[in-house]
Design a protein around this motif. Structure first.
Motif, PDB file in Angstrom:
ATOM      1  N   PHE A 228       0.839  -1.293  -0.092  1.00  0.00           N
ATOM      2  CA  PHE A 228       0.150   0.151   0.083  1.00  0.00           C
ATOM      3  C   PHE A 228       0.745   1.344   0.099  1.00  0.00           C
ATOM      4  CE2 PHE A 228      -4.297  -1.465   1.891  1.00  0.00           C
ATOM      5  CZ  PHE A 228      -4.523  -2.295   0.981  1.00  0.00           C
ATOM      6  N   ASP A 229       2.417   1.035  -0.055  1.00  0.00           N
ATOM      7  CA  ASP A 229       3.119   2.221   0.215  1.00  0.00           C
ATOM      8  C   ASP A 229       4.161   2.403  -0.897  1.00  0.00           C
ATOM      9  OD1 ASP A 229       4.606   0.094   1.187  1.00  0.00           O
ATOM     10  OD2 ASP A 229       5.707   1.307   2.439  1.00  0.00           O
ATOM     11  N   GLN A 230       4.075   1.725  -2.007  1.00  0.00           N
ATOM     12  CA  GLN A 230       5.161   1.639  -2.779  1.00  0.00           C
ATOM     13  C   GLN A 230       4.665   2.402  -4.285  1.00  0.00           C
ATOM     14  OE1 GLN A 230       7.122  -2.293  -1.102  1.00  0.00           O
ATOM     15  NE2 GLN A 230       6.543  -2.297  -3.199  1.00  0.00           N
ATOM     16  N   PRO A 231       4.944   3.563  -4.431  1.00  0.00           N
ATOM     17  CA  PRO A 231       4.462   4.175  -5.754  1.00  0.00           C
ATOM     18  C   PRO A 231       4.863   3.314  -7.042  1.00  0.00           C
ATOM     19  CG  PRO A 231       6.052   5.613  -4.530  1.00  0.00           C
ATOM     20  CD  PRO A 231       5.891   4.413  -3.743  1.00  0.00           C
ATOM     21  N   LEU A 232       4.160   3.411  -8.111  1.00  0.00           N
ATOM     22  CA  LEU A 232       4.237   2.725  -9.333  1.00  0.00           C
ATOM     23  C   LEU A 232       3.985   1.247  -9.055  1.00  0.00           C
ATOM     24  CD1 LEU A 232       7.984   3.883 -10.654  1.00  0.00           C
ATOM     25  CD2 LEU A 232       5.494   5.079 -10.819  1.00  0.00           C
ATOM     26  N   PHE A 233       4.099   0.524  -8.172  1.00  0.00           N
ATOM     27  CA  PHE A 233       3.534  -1.059  -8.083  1.00  0.00           C
ATOM     28  C   PHE A 233       2.331  -1.205  -7.174  1.00  0.00           C
ATOM     29  CE2 PHE A 233       6.699  -3.674 -10.178  1.00  0.00           C
ATOM     30  CZ  PHE A 233       7.287  -2.809 -10.953  1.00  0.00           C
TER      31      PHE A 233
ATOM     32  N   GLU B 110      19.369 -10.150  -8.754  1.00  0.00           N
ATOM     33  CA  GLU B 110      18.212 -10.262  -9.677  1.00  0.00           C
ATOM     34  C   GLU B 110      17.075 -10.505  -8.783  1.00  0.00           C
ATOM     35  OE1 GLU B 110      19.048 -13.273 -12.520  1.00  0.00           O
ATOM     36  OE2 GLU B 110      20.353 -11.663 -13.402  1.00  0.00           O
ATOM     37  N   GLU B 111      15.973  -9.862  -8.785  1.00  0.00           N
ATOM     38  CA  GLU B 111      14.685 -10.214  -8.105  1.00  0.00           C
ATOM     39  C   GLU B 111      13.659 -10.279  -8.941  1.00  0.00           C
ATOM     40  OE1 GLU B 111      15.009  -9.796  -4.670  1.00  0.00           O
ATOM     41  OE2 GLU B 111      17.159  -9.076  -4.743  1.00  0.00           O
ATOM     42  N   PRO B 112      13.365 -11.686  -9.376  1.00  0.00           N
ATOM     43  CA  PRO B 112      12.127 -11.900 -10.324  1.00  0.00           C
ATOM     44  C   PRO B 112      10.868 -11.907  -9.373  1.00  0.00           C
ATOM     45  CG  PRO B 112      13.512 -13.965  -9.858  1.00  0.00           C
ATOM     46  CD  PRO B 112      14.084 -12.829  -9.179  1.00  0.00           C
ATOM     47  N   TYR B 113       9.971 -10.969  -9.879  1.00  0.00           N
ATOM     48  CA  TYR B 113       8.650 -10.970  -9.161  1.00  0.00           C
ATOM     49  C   TYR B 113       7.729 -12.065  -9.600  1.00  0.00           C
ATOM     50  CZ  TYR B 113      10.103  -6.130  -7.661  1.00  0.00           C
ATOM     51  OH  TYR B 113      10.610  -5.026  -7.002  1.00  0.00           O
ATOM     52  N   GLY B 114       7.152 -12.746  -8.550  1.00  0.00           N
ATOM     53  CA  GLY B 114       6.182 -13.822  -8.761  1.00  0.00           C
ATOM     54  C   GLY B 114       4.875 -13.399  -8.197  1.00  0.00           C
ATOM     55  N   ILE B 115       3.964 -14.269  -8.625  1.00  0.00           N
ATOM     56  CA  ILE B 115       2.507 -14.396  -7.651  1.00  0.00           C
ATOM     57  C   ILE B 115       2.493 -15.357  -6.666  1.00  0.00           C
ATOM     58  CG2 ILE B 115       0.095 -14.553  -7.951  1.00  0.00           C
ATOM     59  CD1 ILE B 115       0.294 -13.492 -10.923  1.00  0.00           C
ATOM     60  N   GLY B 116       2.501 -15.002  -5.543  1.00  0.00           N
ATOM     61  CA  GLY B 116       2.570 -15.881  -4.244  1.00  0.00           C
ATOM     62  C   GLY B 116       1.229 -16.677  -4.167  1.00  0.00           C
TER      63      GLY B 116
ATOM     64  N   VAL C 175       0.399 -10.384  -4.897  1.00  0.00           N
ATOM     65  CA  VAL C 175       1.255  -9.627  -5.785  1.00  0.00           C
ATOM     66  C   VAL C 175       1.624  -8.412  -5.438  1.00  0.00           C
ATOM     67  CG1 VAL C 175       0.937  -8.917  -8.226  1.00  0.00           C
ATOM     68  CG2 VAL C 175      -0.628 -10.587  -7.282  1.00  0.00           C
ATOM     69  N   ALA C 176       3.054  -8.418  -4.715  1.00  0.00           N
ATOM     70  CA  ALA C 176       3.455  -7.498  -3.819  1.00  0.00           C
ATOM     71  C   ALA C 176       5.021  -7.495  -4.079  1.00  0.00           C
ATOM     72  CB  ALA C 176       3.143  -7.823  -2.373  1.00  0.00           C
ATOM     73  N   THR C 177       5.606  -6.810  -5.383  1.00  0.00           N
ATOM     74  CA  THR C 177       7.287  -7.018  -5.358  1.00  0.00           C
ATOM     75  C   THR C 177       7.697  -8.070  -4.816  1.00  0.00           C
ATOM     76  OG1 THR C 177       7.428  -5.342  -3.763  1.00  0.00           O
ATOM     77  CG2 THR C 177       7.107  -4.418  -5.888  1.00  0.00           C
ATOM     78  N   TYR C 178       7.194  -9.294  -5.032  1.00  0.00           N
ATOM     79  CA  TYR C 178       7.650 -10.442  -4.256  1.00  0.00           C
ATOM     80  C   TYR C 178       8.769 -11.321  -5.027  1.00  0.00           C
ATOM     81  CZ  TYR C 178       6.028 -14.287  -1.059  1.00  0.00           C
ATOM     82  OH  TYR C 178       5.953 -15.206  -0.169  1.00  0.00           O
ATOM     83  N   THR C 179       9.850 -11.257  -4.822  1.00  0.00           N
ATOM     84  CA  THR C 179      10.922 -11.952  -5.291  1.00  0.00           C
ATOM     85  C   THR C 179      10.642 -13.554  -5.049  1.00  0.00           C
ATOM     86  OG1 THR C 179      12.606 -10.234  -4.868  1.00  0.00           O
ATOM     87  CG2 THR C 179      13.423 -12.544  -5.131  1.00  0.00           C
ATOM     88  N   ILE C 180      10.800 -14.400  -6.177  1.00  0.00           N
ATOM     89  CA  ILE C 180      10.708 -15.793  -6.143  1.00  0.00           C
ATOM     90  C   ILE C 180      12.188 -16.254  -5.706  1.00  0.00           C
ATOM     91  CG2 ILE C 180      10.593 -17.830  -7.510  1.00  0.00           C
ATOM     92  CD1 ILE C 180       8.882 -16.018  -9.771  1.00  0.00           C
TER      93      ILE C 180
END
Ligand code: GLU
Length: 288
Positions: A60-65, A234-240, A119-124
């Motif tokens: 809730f606090d990250q602009p753009l994402f 490297e921070e690949p974003y995934g859906i948890g 869905v939250a800038t969540y690195t796999i």
């Protein structure tokens, strides 16, 4: 290395955020809802489609994402990805319940069923895969550093030795600093926006997390901050999602791949993070 916890700053930061909050319009990225979606009985897809609603954890606090604006609804690229998933289930975006999921809450919220997906800038990564599953990646980020605009002595992670650096509990950038940069004094809080005021006040020398999160803060606070150096992880974003729900994971991966092909991923990007950042190629989905 010393690790301490920032306290007493959350309220100020939250207020500042509320007053300055703005983000890309989500309306123009609205997705067509699939009214004829049909799913095999008993699957998570069928259950969610029947219920006609979904609970999505995001920031809730990250602009753009993922930034909650004055409307009370979060906005950003992660939010649009969540809407794409909901639409494929036949769920209108106003039937999505958004739950703030700070970094350390993501695995427990999924495990406890408090959210259907995150869905939250969540690195796999492999550690997290021990307790949750991931669809994606749907975006590739990398850890970097944020400093005040006039700072000249921090240009990469090796310059952080002896410096005080703010990051977030339960995040991969904090774990990386602890493991690989032992001379850094790490100050941990629960959400990245809580690091901004301490940086302004010189209580910390830098903030570290993913480049795109920090770029959002640069954009949100014009003239105050800058990125120092290039991404160094490297921070690949995934859906948890819940571990072991393979049919749901396949559905999420299929939905992401379709969004790459039909233009909805690009549309989601361009209406949010793409207002500030260049449009990348979507990464290949990894069906591990
Ligand atoms: N992508 C990193 C992570 O999942 C950092 C961003 C965040 O904490 O949300 O830990």
């Amino acid at each position: 290395m010393s690790v301490t916890r920032l306290t007493g700053l959350a309220a100020t930061a939250a207020l500042a955020l509320l007053m300055t909050a703005c983000g890309g319009s989500s309306d123009d990225a609205a997705t067509e809802v699939e009214s004829d979606a049909k799913f095999k009985a008993g699957t998570t897809m069928a259950k969610l489609a029947d219920k006609g609603s979904i609970i999505i954890g995001t920031k809730f606090d990250q602009p753009l994402f993922g930034l909650r604006g004055p409307s009370g609804e979060p906005e950003g690229f992660d939010v649009e990805i969540g809407k794409l998933i909901a639409a494929k289930l036949g769920i209108e975006s106003d039937k999505i319940k958004w739950v703030e999921s700070v970094s350390a809450n993501r695995e427990p919220f999924i495990q406890d069923g408090k959210v259907d997906i995150v869905v939250a800038t969540y690195t796999i990564n492999d550690d997290r895969k021990k307790v949750v599953d991931f669809a994606g990646p749907y975006f590739q980020a990398g850890q970097t550093i944020l400093v005040k605009k006039d700072n000249t002595d921090i240009n990469g992670p090796d310059d952080l030795a002896g410096k005080t650096v703010c990051s977030v509990e339960g995040s991969t950038p904090a774990a990386n600093i602890e493991a690989s940069y032992p001379d850094v004094k790490l100050e941990l809080t629960d959400a990245y926006s809580n690091c901004l005021e301490p940086l302004r006040n010189d209580q910390v020398d830098a903030i570290t997390t993913d480049n795109v999160i920090l770029a959002g803060f640069v954009d949100q606070n014009e003239g105050e901050f800058k990125l120092a150096g290039e991404p160094f992880t490297e921070e690949p974003y995934g859906i948890g999602l819940k571990k072991g729900d393979t049919a749901f994971r396949n559905f999420l991966n299929d939905t992401l791949e379709e969004s790459y092909k039909d233009g909805s991923w690009v549309k989601a990007w361009e209406s949010t993070a793409g207002v500030v950042l260049e449009t990348p190629e979507p990464p290949a989905v990894d069906r591990y």
